[in-house]
Motif scaffolding. Structure first.
Motif, PDB file in Angstrom:
ATOM      1  N   TYR A   1       0.831  -1.210   0.000  1.00 30.54           N
ATOM      2  CA  TYR A   1       0.000   0.000   0.000  1.00 30.54           C
ATOM      3  C   TYR A   1       0.862   1.256   0.000  1.00 30.54           C
ATOM      4  CZ  TYR A   1      -3.181   3.659   1.551  1.00 30.54           C
ATOM      5  OH  TYR A   1      -3.898   4.829   1.642  1.00 30.54           O
ATOM      6  N   VAL A   2       1.892   1.253   0.850  1.00 30.71           N
ATOM      7  CA  VAL A   2       2.771   2.418   0.953  1.00 30.71           C
ATOM      8  C   VAL A   2       3.508   2.667  -0.362  1.00 30.71           C
ATOM      9  CG1 VAL A   2       4.856   3.290   2.083  1.00 30.71           C
ATOM     10  CG2 VAL A   2       3.051   2.253   3.455  1.00 30.71           C
ATOM     11  N   ILE A   3       4.000   1.601  -0.988  1.00 27.12           N
ATOM     12  CA  ILE A   3       4.691   1.739  -2.268  1.00 27.12           C
ATOM     13  C   ILE A   3       3.743   2.259  -3.343  1.00 27.12           C
ATOM     14  CG2 ILE A   3       5.855   0.477  -4.120  1.00 27.12           C
ATOM     15  CD1 ILE A   3       7.594   0.882  -1.666  1.00 27.12           C
ATOM     16  N   ASN A   4       2.492   1.815  -3.316  1.00 27.48           N
ATOM     17  CA  ASN A   4       1.502   2.291  -4.282  1.00 27.48           C
ATOM     18  C   ASN A   4       1.250   3.790  -4.112  1.00 27.48           C
ATOM     19  OD1 ASN A   4      -0.508   1.762  -6.383  1.00 27.48           O
ATOM     20  ND2 ASN A   4      -2.007   2.214  -4.789  1.00 27.48           N
ATOM     21  N   GLN A   5       1.172   4.249  -2.857  1.00 26.34           N
ATOM     22  CA  GLN A   5       1.010   5.687  -2.588  1.00 26.34           C
ATOM     23  C   GLN A   5       2.243   6.458  -3.052  1.00 26.34           C
ATOM     24  OE1 GLN A   5      -2.527   5.604  -1.964  1.00 26.34           O
ATOM     25  NE2 GLN A   5      -1.764   7.507  -1.062  1.00 26.34           N
ATOM     26  N   PHE A   6       3.404   5.867  -2.838  1.00 31.83           N
ATOM     27  CA  PHE A   6       4.652   6.491  -3.276  1.00 31.83           C
ATOM     28  C   PHE A   6       4.647   6.676  -4.791  1.00 31.83           C
ATOM     29  CE2 PHE A   6       8.990   5.668  -4.932  1.00 31.83           C
ATOM     30  CZ  PHE A   6       9.625   6.800  -4.437  1.00 31.83           C
ATOM     31  N   LYS A   7       4.162   5.698  -5.517  1.00 31.74           N
ATOM     32  CA  LYS A   7       4.098   5.789  -6.978  1.00 31.74           C
ATOM     33  C   LYS A   7       3.125   6.879  -7.426  1.00 31.74           C
ATOM     34  CE  LYS A   7       3.718   1.846  -9.161  1.00 31.74           C
ATOM     35  NZ  LYS A   7       3.220   0.470  -9.451  1.00 31.74           N
ATOM     36  N   LYS A   8       2.048   7.076  -6.671  1.00 32.86           N
ATOM     37  CA  LYS A   8       1.080   8.111  -7.019  1.00 32.86           C
ATOM     38  C   LYS A   8       1.626   9.514  -6.771  1.00 32.86           C
ATOM     39  CE  LYS A   8      -3.101   5.358  -6.161  1.00 32.86           C
ATOM     40  NZ  LYS A   8      -4.309   5.229  -5.310  1.00 32.86           N
ATOM     41  N   ASN A   9       2.466   9.648  -5.740  1.00 28.16           N
ATOM     42  CA  ASN A   9       2.946  10.962  -5.315  1.00 28.16           C
ATOM     43  C   ASN A   9       4.249  11.380  -5.985  1.00 28.16           C
ATOM     44  OD1 ASN A   9       0.787  11.201  -3.538  1.00 28.16           O
ATOM     45  ND2 ASN A   9       1.918  10.292  -1.840  1.00 28.16           N
TER      46      ASN A   9
END
Length: 453
Positions: free
Chosen positions: A374-382
């Motif tokens: 989840y954290v990596i997915n948010q990182f990719k979005k930001n």
């Protein structure tokens, strides 16, 4: 103000701390303790009055210097310094949703291990667990908060300076050892700097060297720092580190001759020249080192267990326990599993992947993977993500070293993950250049329109 600076963690920035610690080591008796306390105060104020990105860089600087304050028998001072950036994150992003998520995720992992601490009646491990959880809270917040930017150059400078600082101060503390350091290493003494553990020290070194190839801004200072770190790496006498440095050397040759960017090629070629020069100067010592290294790999009892310095036997034992005991399979036995799973030598698995299984079981391991995804997915979005061979190299090196090191319970684990993941994020200059070429720049704010990528 003396402390209110926006400069990066650089040579200019570290010199005051260096002078304080050096003065404390040269002077005897109570004066040394006084200088160490002053160093702690200076570092704390630097972190508090720095911006968030710089304060996090100071934490990365400190992972190579965990034994910095052992001279005053208050080693936990380093842990206090390493979690101060979290305080800065909470204060400056108090109303952000990401800080709430980061704290919640870190608390989940904290709760998983807290259950094991109570189960094992190991309440004395609670302070180190807090420090560990704070580190993961920093990791989760940095990767999910869009307003926090960490440049690859800043991370490299912080990690490389931490390694050099650790090595120089450790050598100055023991001048007699330093005078004959090569022979000491050849005779089996492993150099640890101020890190306290040679294998972890070698991990920081190989990750730092691999990050060098992913830099966008090269200069001679970073080249000299890298070659010094390579030399320090050999002093740790780590087989895994030596193999990875050779692998990185091959990469260096490839990138030096075939890199598309002329600036990168120029400085990589300079680095190659420095390496060859050092090989000529220390050729006799290198010859003896190679002979001893080959002897460690071979011999009459050559085999997987010999090659892994006894680790293979530990891996097999803990995997058997994991699959044979339902309680361990489902829930694990916590970070101190080696004390409760009846391994004769009471050694840990020396393998981070097995660490996860026997520490938290299948349930805890899946929880960690879900949170990280989840954290990596948010990182990719930001962030604007750059996937290339050089950006993935530090992560590959780190994952390789995890086969021979137990990193899960270490304070540095979250910070090394942070360094490796941030290699995929484009720097501001790269983002602006890429966005301009694609027509996605918002010139009013100089920000990327991320949804268009």
């Amino acid at each position: 103000m003396f402390f209110r600076e926006n400069k990066k963690v650089s040579f200019y920035y570290v010199n005051r701390l260096f002078i304080l610690l050096l003065g404390g080591l040269i002077l005897a008796g109570s004066y040394s303790a006084l200088f160490l306390y002053l160093a702690f105060i200076v570092l704390a104020l630097k972190i508090i009055f720095s911006n968030v990105s710089n304060s996090i860089c100071w934490s990365i600087f400190l992972i190579s210097n965990l034994k910095m304050f052992n001279g005053i028998n208050i080693s936990f001072l380093v842990n206090i310094l390493m979690v101060l950036p979290l305080l800065m994150l909470v204060i400056k992003n108090f109303n952000s949703k990401s800080i709430g998520r980061a704290i919640s995720f870190a608390f989940c992992l904290f709760f998983v291990e807290m259950v094991h601490i109570l189960w094992n009646d190991s309440i004395n491990q609670l302070p180190s667990l807090f420090s560990w959880a704070f580190g993961f809270c920093i990791l989760f917040e940095v990767l999910t908060e869009s307003n926090i930017t960490l440049n690859k150059e800043d991370l490299f400078d912080a990690l490389s300076l931490g390694i050099l600082f650790s090595a120089i101060i450790a050598l100055l503390m023991n001048v007699s050892y330093s005078k004959d350091i090569v022979n000491n290493v050849i005779n089996g003494e492993r150099f640890v700097g101020l890190s306290g553990e040679p294998n972890y020290f070698s991990l920081y070194i190989v990750v730092c060297i691999s990050c060098f190839f992913n830099l966008e801004i090269f200069n001679l200072r970073r080249c000299f720092a890298t070659i010094l770190i390579v030399l320090i790496g050999f002093l740790t006498a780590s087989k895994m580190e030596f193999i990875l440095i050779v692998f990185l050397g091959v990469n260096m040759l490839f990138l030096g001759f075939f890199s598309i960017k002329k600036v990168q090629r120029k400085y990589v070629l300079i680095l190659i020249g420095l390496v060859l020069g050092c090989c000529l100067v220390f050729r006799s010592q290198i010859s003896v080192f190679f002979s001893n290294f080959i002897r460690r790999l071979g011999g009459e009892n050559a085999g997987l267990n010999s090659l892994t310095t006894g680790r293979a036997k530990l891996w097999i034992y803990y995997l058997k326990v994991f699959f044979s005991e339902p309680t361990v399979f489902l829930f694990g036995r916590g970070f101190s599993y080696n004390k409760f799973l009846e391994e004769p030598s009471l050694k840990v698995a020396h393998n981070t992947y097995i660490d996860f299984l026997v520490s938290w079981g299948i349930i805890g391991t899946i929880l960690f993977i879900c949170i990280l995804c989840y954290v990596i997915n948010q990182f990719k979005k930001n962030n604007v993500i750059k996937v290339s061979y050089t950006s993935i190299l530090p992560l590959l090196i780190f994952l390789a070293t995890c086969f021979s090191l137990s990193c899960l319970s270490a304070d540095m684990f979250s910070f090394i993950i942070l360094v490796c993941v941030m290699q995929f994020s484009k720097n501001k200059k790269e983002r602006l250049s890429y966005g301009k070429s694609k027509g996605f720049i918002d010139y009013s704010t100089n920000l990327q329109c991320r949804e268009n990528y």
